[in-house]
Design an enzyme around this catalytic site. Sequence first.
Site, PDB file in Angstrom:
ATOM      1  N   HIS A  70      23.098  76.387  -6.269  1.00  0.00           N
ATOM      2  CA  HIS A  70      21.668  76.647  -6.145  1.00  0.00           C
ATOM      3  C   HIS A  70      21.342  78.071  -6.583  1.00  0.00           C
ATOM      4  CE1 HIS A  70      21.388  73.315  -2.844  1.00  0.00           C
ATOM      5  NE2 HIS A  70      21.385  72.819  -4.067  1.00  0.00           N
ATOM      6  N   HIS A  71      22.263  78.720  -7.306  1.00  0.00           N
ATOM      7  CA  HIS A  71      21.969  80.122  -7.675  1.00  0.00           C
ATOM      8  C   HIS A  71      20.788  80.205  -8.636  1.00  0.00           C
ATOM      9  CE1 HIS A  71      24.169  79.167 -11.359  1.00  0.00           C
ATOM     10  NE2 HIS A  71      23.763  80.309 -11.864  1.00  0.00           N
ATOM     11  N   LYS A  76      20.738  70.864 -12.406  1.00  0.00           N
ATOM     12  CA  LYS A  76      20.636  70.045 -13.619  1.00  0.00           C
ATOM     13  C   LYS A  76      21.952  69.366 -13.939  1.00  0.00           C
ATOM     14  CE  LYS A  76      18.125  68.935 -17.250  1.00  0.00           C
ATOM     15  NZ  LYS A  76      18.616  67.550 -17.027  1.00  0.00           N
ATOM     16  N   LYS A 100      28.664  75.642 -17.473  1.00  0.00           N
ATOM     17  CA  LYS A 100      28.103  75.345 -18.789  1.00  0.00           C
ATOM     18  C   LYS A 100      26.734  76.013 -18.959  1.00  0.00           C
ATOM     19  CE  LYS A 100      28.775  70.916 -19.534  1.00  0.00           C
ATOM     20  NZ  LYS A 100      28.548  69.456 -19.658  1.00  0.00           N
ATOM     21  N   ASP A 105      23.185  80.360 -21.240  1.00  0.00           N
ATOM     22  CA  ASP A 105      21.936  80.968 -20.779  1.00  0.00           C
ATOM     23  C   ASP A 105      20.827  79.957 -20.544  1.00  0.00           C
ATOM     24  OD1 ASP A 105      21.848  83.634 -20.212  1.00  0.00           O
ATOM     25  OD2 ASP A 105      22.038  84.201 -22.323  1.00  0.00           O
ATOM     26  N   LYS A 112      25.385  66.766 -10.716  1.00  0.00           N
ATOM     27  CA  LYS A 112      25.802  65.537 -11.394  1.00  0.00           C
ATOM     28  C   LYS A 112      25.552  64.362 -10.473  1.00  0.00           C
ATOM     29  CE  LYS A 112      27.826  64.683 -15.389  1.00  0.00           C
ATOM     30  NZ  LYS A 112      27.699  65.584 -16.551  1.00  0.00           N
ATOM     31  N   SER A 368      18.091  69.602 -23.197  1.00  0.00           N
ATOM     32  CA  SER A 368      17.399  69.150 -21.980  1.00  0.00           C
ATOM     33  C   SER A 368      16.488  70.266 -21.453  1.00  0.00           C
ATOM     34  CB  SER A 368      18.403  68.812 -20.884  1.00  0.00           C
ATOM     35  OG  SER A 368      18.847  67.485 -21.005  1.00  0.00           O
TER      36      SER A 368
HETATM   37  N1  GLU Z   1      25.301  64.836 -19.180  1.00  0.00           N
HETATM   38  C1  GLU Z   1      25.200  65.949 -20.079  1.00  0.00           C
HETATM   39  C2  GLU Z   1      26.280  66.973 -19.770  1.00  0.00           C
HETATM   40  O1  GLU Z   1      27.293  66.666 -19.190  1.00  0.00           O
HETATM   41  C3  GLU Z   1      23.791  66.513 -20.133  1.00  0.00           C
HETATM   42  C4  GLU Z   1      23.247  67.077 -18.886  1.00  0.00           C
HETATM   43  C5  GLU Z   1      21.772  67.465 -18.937  1.00  0.00           C
HETATM   44  O2  GLU Z   1      21.188  67.387 -19.996  1.00  0.00           O
HETATM   45  O3  GLU Z   1      21.241  67.835 -17.887  1.00  0.00           O
HETATM   46  O4  GLU Z   1      26.199  68.096 -20.168  1.00  0.00           O
END
Ligand code: GLU
Length: 476
Positions: A70-71, A76, A100, A105, A112, A368
């Site tokens: 939650h930083h 996402k 990632k 950035d 997930k 995204s």
């Molecule tokens: N599922 C993709 C990943 O592992 C995309 C995640 C996203 O776009 O939020 O990076």
Amino acid sequence: MSKKNQSKADAYSFFSCIEKNFDKAARYLSIKKGLLEQIKSCNAVYRMHFPVKIGKEIQVIEAYRVQHSHHKLPCKGGIRYSIKVNQDEVMTLAALMTYKCAIVDVPFGGAKGGIKIDPQIVSAENIEKITRRYTSELIKKNFIGPGIDVPAPDYGTGEREMSWIFDTFLSLSPGEVDALACVTGKPVSQGGVRGRKEATGLGVFYGIRELCKMKEEMLSVGLDVGLNGKKVIIQGLGNVGYHAATFFHEAGAIIVALAEREGAIYNKKGLNVSNVILHLKKTGSILNFPESKNIEDTEKALELECDILIPAALENVIHKHNANRIKAKIIGEAANGPVTPEADDILGKKGVLIVPDIYLNAGGVTVSYFEWLKNLSHVRYGRMEKRFSENMNTELLQVIETSCRKKIPIEEKKMILRGPREIDLVRSGLEDTMINGFHKIRDLKKSLKIENLRTAAFVLAINKIIDSYEKLGIFP
Ligand code: GLU
């Protein structure tokens, strides 16, 4: 993966593999142990069971959403539909999302989701029921929302599932003006952004292309600079593998083998990717593609002679039992976690260059991010500036033509005049992100004399996360 190899991969926890990589990187930093622990651990794990009526039966579905960090908010990450989904896997994939996003950035914490079903067996109607029920479970616990947690596609899901998620969210959040931003990877007709579908594969291509431009690295593995003529093997022809294969093929690389669940095909002179896809659509399998050799044991395709190997399917496919037989000089991790830590050590000793997942497959979440911004701004990219740029370019060309007393050929003019469309902006944003990310990792590797790109990528990610914690003032 065969049963035999699955059990090899299952012998240890996936989450502990990532912890090992994290710990190697932490040795290059002087950060308090408690803070490192906080970064490593998962903030919230939501495990649910819900009933769905399938035919005349009630089936209990097991599903997860994990928010690793939650930083930065929202969290996402994609949602995976697979019969192999389990808590350890979802936690690990959520952690990878945190690192990632930090590397490229993108201002999100990692998350997930996973639903334990086989989307190849379950009917579309039932997948819809399950997706909608899963979404309402997330809403109940405040695990979804434009500023809370924003899912996306992953293994076994795509635009269709994302539009069901959006529709369910919208109907349960009346008046929510930013509802479109509750999920990304939507179809363009429902608030998606152009270029999202191919983003991960294109990002993989940009990342490897950048590495192949580096004289020093190419010399270290005995290859020429550039992608042209390099022999490439791609494992997995899903959304990521298929697009990566297409971009490599277009750039002049030779796709010598493609591997899928049912087997692999090989041609040392190269496979035409679009023809393979046509064959796959027609016959339901890549096998028996004309002018290629079938390889029944699909895992053997990883061990064939090539310059670049791209595992673009699932985790743990390169492990201590096959690492020694890998002949590739470069491995590009398009999938999440395809190389186990033991295999990583073996390959490192052999001098193989591994481009790590937490950088290389970040193209999906990067685009995204662009989609999320588009949804929050309620305007399509390029809408404001396209015509303005075209008018400016027209005037500029007129000035040039008058002062040079020369007419520019119409075809050239058309190219220069064109203002940016959404797809142009998305792709240039992605290209810039991937190139910058690569050089940040490479520079850090050099300046701190880090053993490989993976550890350097983790160091970069940890530094970025620490920065945000310091900005939040949480850890004085
Ligand atoms: N599922 C993709 C990943 O592992 C995309 C995640 C996203 O776009 O939020 O990076």
